[in-house]
Write a protein that holds these residues in place. Structure first.
Motif, PDB file in Angstrom:
ATOM      1  N   ASP A 134       0.842  -1.191   0.000  1.00 22.34           N
ATOM      2  CA  ASP A 134       0.000   0.000   0.000  1.00 22.34           C
ATOM      3  C   ASP A 134       0.880   1.246   0.000  1.00 22.34           C
ATOM      4  O   ASP A 134       1.771   1.396   0.832  1.00 22.34           O
ATOM      5  CB  ASP A 134      -0.912  -0.019   1.229  1.00 22.34           C
ATOM      6  N   ARG A 135       0.624   2.159  -0.926  1.00 22.02           N
ATOM      7  CA  ARG A 135       1.453   3.366  -1.058  1.00 22.02           C
ATOM      8  C   ARG A 135       1.149   4.410   0.013  1.00 22.02           C
ATOM      9  O   ARG A 135       1.941   5.323   0.233  1.00 22.02           O
ATOM     10  CB  ARG A 135       1.232   3.989  -2.430  1.00 22.02           C
ATOM     11  N   ASN A 136       0.008   4.322   0.668  1.00 21.24           N
ATOM     12  CA  ASN A 136      -0.392   5.344   1.636  1.00 21.24           C
ATOM     13  C   ASN A 136       0.129   5.077   3.039  1.00 21.24           C
ATOM     14  O   ASN A 136      -0.170   5.837   3.945  1.00 21.24           O
ATOM     15  CB  ASN A 136      -1.917   5.457   1.675  1.00 21.24           C
ATOM     16  N   ARG A 137       0.871   4.033   3.239  1.00 21.45           N
ATOM     17  CA  ARG A 137       1.391   3.717   4.579  1.00 21.45           C
ATOM     18  C   ARG A 137       2.813   4.254   4.736  1.00 21.45           C
ATOM     19  O   ARG A 137       3.529   4.457   3.764  1.00 21.45           O
ATOM     20  CB  ARG A 137       1.394   2.212   4.807  1.00 21.45           C
ATOM     21  N   ALA A 138       3.186   4.435   5.983  1.00 22.74           N
ATOM     22  CA  ALA A 138       4.554   4.869   6.263  1.00 22.74           C
ATOM     23  C   ALA A 138       5.523   3.744   5.921  1.00 22.74           C
ATOM     24  O   ALA A 138       5.170   2.558   5.927  1.00 22.74           O
ATOM     25  CB  ALA A 138       4.679   5.260   7.737  1.00 22.74           C
ATOM     26  N   LYS A 139       6.758   4.112   5.628  1.00 24.53           N
ATOM     27  CA  LYS A 139       7.739   3.116   5.196  1.00 24.53           C
ATOM     28  C   LYS A 139       8.034   2.108   6.305  1.00 24.53           C
ATOM     29  O   LYS A 139       8.196   0.910   6.040  1.00 24.53           O
ATOM     30  CB  LYS A 139       9.029   3.804   4.753  1.00 24.53           C
ATOM     31  N   SER A 140       8.064   2.550   7.539  1.00 27.81           N
ATOM     32  CA  SER A 140       8.348   1.624   8.644  1.00 27.81           C
ATOM     33  C   SER A 140       7.235   0.592   8.797  1.00 27.81           C
ATOM     34  O   SER A 140       7.491  -0.577   9.087  1.00 27.81           O
ATOM     35  CB  SER A 140       8.542   2.404   9.947  1.00 27.81           C
ATOM     36  N   VAL A 141       5.992   1.022   8.577  1.00 29.30           N
ATOM     37  CA  VAL A 141       4.856   0.095   8.666  1.00 29.30           C
ATOM     38  C   VAL A 141       4.909  -0.900   7.516  1.00 29.30           C
ATOM     39  O   VAL A 141       4.674  -2.106   7.701  1.00 29.30           O
ATOM     40  CB  VAL A 141       3.520   0.876   8.675  1.00 29.30           C
ATOM     41  N   LYS A 142       5.255  -0.406   6.315  1.00 28.27           N
ATOM     42  CA  LYS A 142       5.360  -1.305   5.166  1.00 28.27           C
ATOM     43  C   LYS A 142       6.466  -2.327   5.358  1.00 28.27           C
ATOM     44  O   LYS A 142       6.291  -3.506   5.036  1.00 28.27           O
ATOM     45  CB  LYS A 142       5.605  -0.492   3.886  1.00 28.27           C
ATOM     46  N   VAL A 143       7.578  -1.915   5.932  1.00 27.50           N
ATOM     47  CA  VAL A 143       8.676  -2.849   6.202  1.00 27.50           C
ATOM     48  C   VAL A 143       8.254  -3.871   7.256  1.00 27.50           C
ATOM     49  O   VAL A 143       8.566  -5.068   7.138  1.00 27.50           O
ATOM     50  CB  VAL A 143       9.951  -2.083   6.627  1.00 27.50           C
ATOM     51  N   SER A 144       7.530  -3.416   8.277  1.00 28.72           N
ATOM     52  CA  SER A 144       7.051  -4.340   9.318  1.00 28.72           C
ATOM     53  C   SER A 144       6.086  -5.367   8.742  1.00 28.72           C
ATOM     54  O   SER A 144       6.182  -6.565   9.037  1.00 28.72           O
ATOM     55  CB  SER A 144       6.360  -3.566  10.439  1.00 28.72           C
ATOM     56  N   TYR A 145       5.133  -4.902   7.909  1.00 29.79           N
ATOM     57  CA  TYR A 145       4.193  -5.824   7.272  1.00 29.79           C
ATOM     58  C   TYR A 145       4.918  -6.820   6.369  1.00 29.79           C
ATOM     59  O   TYR A 145       4.615  -8.006   6.383  1.00 29.79           O
ATOM     60  CB  TYR A 145       3.151  -5.062   6.457  1.00 29.79           C
ATOM     61  N   ALA A 146       5.849  -6.324   5.593  1.00 33.84           N
ATOM     62  CA  ALA A 146       6.579  -7.206   4.681  1.00 33.84           C
ATOM     63  C   ALA A 146       7.403  -8.232   5.452  1.00 33.84           C
ATOM     64  O   ALA A 146       7.411  -9.425   5.104  1.00 33.84           O
ATOM     65  CB  ALA A 146       7.475  -6.390   3.753  1.00 33.84           C
ATOM     66  N   THR A 147       8.072  -7.808   6.509  1.00 25.98           N
ATOM     67  CA  THR A 147       8.873  -8.736   7.317  1.00 25.98           C
ATOM     68  C   THR A 147       7.995  -9.787   7.983  1.00 25.98           C
ATOM     69  O   THR A 147       8.310 -10.982   7.951  1.00 25.98           O
ATOM     70  CB  THR A 147       9.660  -7.951   8.386  1.00 25.98           C
ATOM     71  N   ALA A 148       6.893  -9.337   8.579  1.00 23.99           N
ATOM     72  CA  ALA A 148       5.984 -10.281   9.232  1.00 23.99           C
ATOM     73  C   ALA A 148       5.356 -11.220   8.214  1.00 23.99           C
ATOM     74  O   ALA A 148       5.218 -12.427   8.472  1.00 23.99           O
ATOM     75  CB  ALA A 148       4.901  -9.524   9.995  1.00 23.99           C
ATOM     76  N   GLY A 149       5.001 -10.712   7.043  1.00 32.70           N
ATOM     77  CA  GLY A 149       4.394 -11.543   6.018  1.00 32.70           C
ATOM     78  C   GLY A 149       5.349 -12.584   5.468  1.00 32.70           C
ATOM     79  O   GLY A 149       4.999 -13.765   5.344  1.00 32.70           O
TER      80      GLY A 149
END
Length: 173
Positions: A134-149
């Protein structure tokens, strides 16, 4: 120009067909009670059904998916034990067994639940990786989601392959 007067002719085809009977007693029983009884004027409100929230629907779908892939239907029909047991040849003691070895089409209850959990974990990991795009999320949240996923998918895959190797010892060797 004058319009023609509309004349109504009463014929048998215009008679209401709701009664369906020519019995005079039937007609009397249909009409007599309503000559002195009145229907009450009820002000009933129709129930308003609100749609469930998207997270409620998601939780119900995920729970249904877990129950289906865990083999709940099999567990209800066959009624297998929760866990099995085997006797150790060296010591003679009885030890618990979670996986039913050698039988692909049979399972213990705990085996089905643990395999179902791994499948759900992999599915949640894929959803987390999708949320990381998702482009509307902060980069740290995107990294956290990607790592957890990614870690969820990897753990689910490794554990599922381990379960298969326990279940079928000579699988992919």
């Amino acid at each position: 120009m004058r319009s023609k007067p509309e004349t109504q002719t009463f014929s048998a085809s215009m008679e209401p067909l709701s009664s369906g009977s020519v019995d005079p007693i039937f007609h009397l029983l249909r009409i007599l009670p309503f000559s002195f009884l009145r229907l009450p004027k009820l002000r009933l409100k129709l129930p308003t059904l609100t749609l469930p929230s998207p997270m409620t629907v998601y939780a119900l779908v995920l729970l249904t998916y877990f129950m289906v892939v865990s083999g709940i239907v099999y567990d209800v029909i066959v009624e297998p034990p929760g866990i099995g047991s085997t006797q150790d040849r060296a010591t003679g003691s009885v030890r618990p067994v979670v996986f039913l070895p050698g039988r692909v089409n049979g399972q213990y209850i705990v085996e089905g639940l643990s395999s179902g959990f791994m499948f759900v974990l992999g599915g949640v990991g894929i959803i987390l990786m999708d949320l990381a795009l998702d482009r509307n999320r902060a980069k740290s949240v995107k990294v956290s989601y990607a790592t957890a996923g990614i870690s969820s998918v990897v753990i689910a895959y490794v554990m599922s392959m381990l379960f298969i190797r326990i279940k079928i010892p000579a699988y992919l060797s």
